[in-house]
Design an enzyme around this catalytic site. Structure first.
Site, PDB file in Angstrom:
ATOM      1  N   ASP A   1       0.837  -1.201   0.000  1.00 33.53           N
ATOM      2  CA  ASP A   1       0.000   0.000   0.000  1.00 33.53           C
ATOM      3  C   ASP A   1       0.880   1.262   0.000  1.00 33.53           C
ATOM      4  O   ASP A   1       1.873   1.330   0.745  1.00 33.53           O
ATOM      5  CB  ASP A   1      -0.867  -0.035   1.273  1.00 33.53           C
ATOM      6  CG  ASP A   1      -1.972   1.004   1.269  1.00 33.53           C
ATOM      7  OD1 ASP A   1      -2.830   0.938   0.388  1.00 33.53           O
ATOM      8  OD2 ASP A   1      -1.974   1.864   2.172  1.00 33.53           O
TER       9      ASP A   1
ATOM     10  N   GLU B   1       1.692  -0.542  -4.924  1.00 27.05           N
ATOM     11  CA  GLU B   1       0.818   0.553  -5.350  1.00 27.05           C
ATOM     12  C   GLU B   1       1.744   1.767  -5.453  1.00 27.05           C
ATOM     13  O   GLU B   1       2.070   2.391  -4.442  1.00 27.05           O
ATOM     14  CB  GLU B   1      -0.276   0.813  -4.307  1.00 27.05           C
ATOM     15  CG  GLU B   1      -1.208   1.919  -4.746  1.00 27.05           C
ATOM     16  CD  GLU B   1      -2.048   2.512  -3.614  1.00 27.05           C
ATOM     17  OE1 GLU B   1      -3.173   2.934  -3.872  1.00 27.05           O
ATOM     18  OE2 GLU B   1      -1.563   2.562  -2.462  1.00 27.05           O
TER      19      GLU B   1
HETATM   20  C1  GLC Z   1      -4.336   2.944  -0.708  1.00 27.84           C
HETATM   21  C2  GLC Z   1      -5.553   2.072  -0.592  1.00 27.84           C
HETATM   22  C3  GLC Z   1      -6.719   2.916  -0.174  1.00 27.84           C
HETATM   23  C4  GLC Z   1      -6.411   3.534   1.167  1.00 27.84           C
HETATM   24  C5  GLC Z   1      -5.100   4.299   1.118  1.00 27.84           C
HETATM   25  C6  GLC Z   1      -4.596   4.626   2.492  1.00 27.84           C
HETATM   26  O1  GLC Z   1      -4.430   3.873  -1.720  1.00 27.84           O
HETATM   27  O2  GLC Z   1      -5.767   1.395  -1.807  1.00 27.84           O
HETATM   28  O3  GLC Z   1      -7.907   2.180  -0.114  1.00 27.84           O
HETATM   29  O4  GLC Z   1      -7.441   4.385   1.555  1.00 27.84           O
HETATM   30  O5  GLC Z   1      -4.076   3.547   0.518  1.00 27.84           O
HETATM   31  O6  GLC Z   1      -4.129   3.475   3.116  1.00 27.84           O
END
Ligand code: GLC
Length: 551
Positions: free
Chosen positions: A214, A279
């Site tokens: 994440d 991500e």
């Molecule tokens: C990422 C997740 C999202 C979350 C954010 C903070 O972007 O995919 O759902 O709100 O991180 O952790």
């Protein structure tokens, strides 16, 4: 617990390489996938009960969104214990059962790791706050007020307002790129690095095959906490994501040191053959590519597509540039739990379904490890909420944003109560889906999107050149058309609104899959293909295959 032992050098597809080479993943948004307990919230036993379906669909790996103990301010992305299961989602035994059943079906299991921030309720933060002079303080990012008072710099939270909240007791602010309840960790602190090595090991000991990381671009922050350059005005009532985008994130995101952290993680995970999938929200393809260089992350999501409406020219330009910057390093995705579903973004109804399948068909032939988001295989539009907001982004910014609820409504399994998701009222109050949008309804209808996605996955598996062979782009006259050859495979994605004809450069092609009927190969040479509007065709020249709808 059963541990999945796998031949080191064989991927999911039976081809040489790590398991994720050639694999296709599936994102399970655990809260909304399947609820076994009837409390209205999805759980691990629910996921286990649906693994057969995922195996039938033909995916190779399942990514589970956070199911850890959490006060739930950001629906689980605020973790208060990284090595446990929230009671609301089940138990560790449920997790072990899920892993062993998945492995028994040949499915890999990936968990979500949230290293940018903890929950405000994590014991590290509680201790850091309680004892400003204590050893846990420096695990987080604290700063004194700006000289004239107020937050230390101009950084914003993705979810609206400043990225700093004042701790009255100590007079210092803590940093949070998301909610105040999600304090950012200080990745310059060696104890934070050691703790996460141990967390990764802990889950690998339980049999996981990889991690979705994440906010991988957010971990390290500028040591001097300098202001970000502002590039557009911020006005009251603005969508918080637009406000965030009004700054160049030079000092709070994508710092070069992030890659060092993933080199270290790779040393922890690679010997155990666990995948690291980030991500990564970096502004330029070359910045993205840095994260997936040898010995750092294995893959990064192509998130840019999830921000687009129907804009074929921009999409295809981004795809080509991103592919060429990191040919095997990108996990091609069209949607996830943070964005409106592609069918909705691309025009809704049959039009949206047609366009989504055309893009997915291209994505599944680009190399890397693509992921489907739950329900994408059904061609689902966003769910319709009956009342109120659940997403904290919408709650905090009422009226300024649609938020993320529409893509998080329950997975529609059948036409029973709550679409077979739960015996109890779902945590998110949405309208039921009609029978033709459910798994059961579509399984019974050979013409439904579900079967087209399943065919597409089967074609990819049958033709390893779709992801393995070196890719060359074929020149196309329209920027809304992408055409490529890789080994025995050719692909033409015609995202324009007119039929197009592409010369493939050699004879003998057969259509293996077409996202819509109506593709034609010329005869007798079979070296030119005509593709209808908003359709992608995959061709092979290693023998004839069943290709529904292809003349
Ligand atoms: C990422 C997740 C999202 C979350 C954010 C903070 O972007 O995919 O759902 O709100 O991180 O952790």
């Amino acid at each position: 617990m059963t541990t999945y032992t796998t031949e080191t050098q064989t991927g999911s597809t039976g081809q040489p390489g790590p398991w994720w080479r050639g694999a296709v993943g599936y994102e399970v948004y655990v809260r909304s996938f399947a609820d076994s307990s009837g409390d209205g919230l999805g759980d691990l036993a629910g996921v286990t009960s649906r693994l057969e379906y995922l195996s039938w669909l033909g995916v190779d790996a399942v990514w589970l969104t956070p199911f850890y103990p959490s006060p739930g301010h950001d629906h689980g992305y605020d973790v208060s214990d990284y090595c446990a299961v929230s009671r609301r989602h089940g138990t560790l035994e449920d997790f072990d059962t899920l892993v062993s059943e998945a492995h028994g079906l040949g499915l890999r299991v990936m968990v979500d790791i949230v290293p940018n921030h903890t929950s405000i309720e994590h014991q590290w933060f509680a201790s850091a706050r309680r004892d400003p002079g204590g050893p846990d303080r420096d695990r987080f990012l604290w700063a004194d007020p700006a000289p004239g008072g107020g937050p230390p710099n101009n950084w914003l939270s993705h979810f609206g307002g400043p990225a700093w909240t004042l701790d009255e007791a100590s007079g210092q602010y803590w940093c949070h790129l998301f909610l105040p309840e999600q304090p950012d960790l200080n990745w310059r602190n060696p104890r934070v690095r050691d703790d996460f090595d141990a967390i990764l090991e802990w889950w690998m000991d339980r049999g996981v095959d990889g991690f979705r990381v994440d906010v991988a671009h957010g971990l390290v922050k500028d040591v001097q906490l300098r202001d970000n350059p502002q590039i557009a005005p911020v006005v009251a009532g603005m969508d918080p994501f637009d406000a965030f985008d009004s700054f160049e994130h030079r000092h709070d995101m994508d710092q070069s040191e992030n890659v060092e952290i993933f080199r270290r993680w790779s040393q922890v995970c690679a010997p155990r053959r666990a995948m690291l999938l980030g991500e990564v929200n970096a502004p330029w393809p070359d910045r993205m590519a840095r994260y997936v260089q040898a010995g750092a992350l294995d893959q990064a999501f192509f998130l840019q597509s999830a921000f687009l409406g129907w804009d074929p020219e921009t999409l295809l330009t981004m795809v080509r540039v991103m592919h060429d910057a990191a040919p095997h390093g990108i996990s091609w995705v069209l949607s996830n739990h943070d964005r409106s579903r592609p069918v909705t973004r691309f025009g809704g109804g049959d039009v949206g379904v047609r366009r989504s399948l055309a893009v997915s068909t291209l994505f599944l032939t680009l190399g890397g490890t693509p992921f489907l988001y739950q329900g994408e295989e059904l061609g689902l539009p966003d769910g319709a909420l009956r009342a109120g907001f659940h997403d904290p982004v919408s709650v905090r910014n009422a009226g300024a944003t649609h938020g993320r609820d529409g893509c998080r409504t329950p997975m529609p399994w059948d036409s029973s109560t709550h679409n077979g998701f739960s015996a109890g009222a779902p945590w998110i109050d949405a309208e039921s889906r009609p029978p033709e949008q459910t798994v059961a309804g579509q399984r019974a209808d050979p013409g439904a999107p579900l079967h087209r996605y399943r065919d597409l996955l089967a074609v990819r598996r049958r033709h390893p050149d779709t992801w393995r062979a070196p890719l060359e782009w074929i020149e196309a006259s329209d920027p809304r058309v992408a055409a490529l050859r890789r080994g025995t495979i050719a692909v033409v994605a015609n995202l324009s609104e007119r039929t197009t004809s592409v010369r493939l450069g050699s004879p003998g092609w057969q259509a293996a899959f077409a996202s819509q009927p109506g593709c034609r190969l010329d005869s007798p040479a079979n070296d030119t293909v005509s593709v209808p509007a908003e359709t992608t065709v995959v061709l092979s020249n290693d023998g004839p295959l069943a290709a529904p709808g292809v003349a």
